[in-house]
Design an enzyme around this catalytic site. Structure first.
Site, PDB file in Angstrom:
ATOM      1  N   ASP A 181      -6.639  -4.485  -5.323  1.00 47.51           N
ATOM      2  CA  ASP A 181      -7.911  -3.832  -5.084  1.00 47.51           C
ATOM      3  C   ASP A 181      -8.224  -3.021  -6.338  1.00 47.51           C
ATOM      4  OD1 ASP A 181      -9.747  -3.584  -2.735  1.00 47.51           O
ATOM      5  OD2 ASP A 181      -9.522  -1.452  -3.221  1.00 47.51           O
ATOM      6  N   GLU A 184       0.861  -1.191   0.000  1.00 51.78           N
ATOM      7  CA  GLU A 184       0.000   0.000   0.000  1.00 51.78           C
ATOM      8  C   GLU A 184       0.891   1.233   0.000  1.00 51.78           C
ATOM      9  OE1 GLU A 184      -2.405   2.760  -0.265  1.00 51.78           O
ATOM     10  OE2 GLU A 184      -3.398   0.814  -0.191  1.00 51.78           O
ATOM     11  N   GLY A 220       3.296  -0.589  -5.642  1.00 56.06           N
ATOM     12  CA  GLY A 220       3.224  -1.995  -6.032  1.00 56.06           C
ATOM     13  C   GLY A 220       4.268  -2.390  -7.054  1.00 56.06           C
TER      14      GLY A 220
END
Length: 179
Positions: free
Chosen positions: A99, A50, A82
Site C-alpha cells: 500500500d 501489517e 514487512g
C-alpha cells in the site's frame, strides 16, 4: 488520484505477472491495494503484513472499495513489520507489493533500500514481480533518481509507470512481457 494509485499498486503487478497465485502485500491502509490483488483469477494465497492491528478494523470502513478483502478466505494477516517478515520467512511469492507508504513516515524509509529490495527478490518466484511506489510530489529529483537507481541495481528488469504525482516501479528477476 489516491484511489487510482491504490488500485494500480494492486492491479499492475498482477497484470504483468503471467499467472500470479501467491501474493504479499505490505501495509493495509484502506485495503484497496490488497483488494485489487484479490480479484485476479488464479490467486490462491494472499498474505498481508501489517504492523498496526488497529488498521485492520479501520479498513473495514472501505469494504465497498476494497472488495471485502478482509473476509476473503484466502487471506492470511500477519502482524509484523514487512521487512522483518521477509527476513524470517521462507515463503516465495509471485507478487510483492505495498500500500502507499510514504518514505518519510517513521520507520518506512527501509522499504526504499537496497537491502529491502534484495530481501524481497529472494522471496520472488522465478517470474515474480515486485512493485514499489514513489510519491513524486514529495521527493526531489535527486531522491527519485536515487530510489530508481537502487531498485535497478537489484532487479534486472524494471518498468516505470508515471502519473502526474506518482511513479510505480515494477521489477522482476526475468524479462517482463506485456501480452
Amino acid at each position: 488520484k489516491d484511489l487510482q494509485l491504490q488500485f494500480a499498486l494492486g492491479h499492475l503487478p498482477m497484470l504483468i505477472h503471467p499467472g500470479p497465485e501467491k501474493v504479499l502485500v505490505v501495509g493495509l491502509g484502506t485495503g484497496m491495494t490488497l483488494g485489487a490483488t484479490s480479484v485476479h483469477p488464479g490467486v490462491r494465497e494472499l498474505v498481508l503484513v501489517e504492523i498496526e492491528p488497529k488498521v485492520v478494523e479501520a479498513a473495514r470502513t472501505y469494504e465497498e472499495l476494497n472488495h471485502h478483502v478482509l473476509d476473503n478466505d484466502r487471506l492470511r494477516v500477519i502482524y509484523n513489520d514487512g521487512r522483518n517478515f521477509l527476513y524470517t520467512t521462507d515463503k516465495v511469492f509471485d507478487v510483492i507489493t505495498a500500500d502507499p507508504i510514504h518514505p518519510w513516515a517513521q520507520g518506512a524509509s527501509y522499504l526504499y533500500t537496497k537491502e529491502y529490495y534484495q530481501t524481497a527478490l529472494k522471496h520472488l518466484s522465478p517470474e515474480g514481480v515486485m512493485c514499489q511506489w514513489l510519491p513524486l510530489y514529495e521527493l526531489s529529483a535527486a531522491d527519485v533518481k536515487s530510489v530508481v537507481n537502487t531498485f535497478q541495481t537489484v532487479f534486472p528488469e524494471v518498468m516505470v509507470w508515471l502519473t502526474h504525482y506518482d511513479a510505480i516501479l515494477i521489477g522482476s528477476r526475468s524479462a517482463i512481457y506485456l501480452d
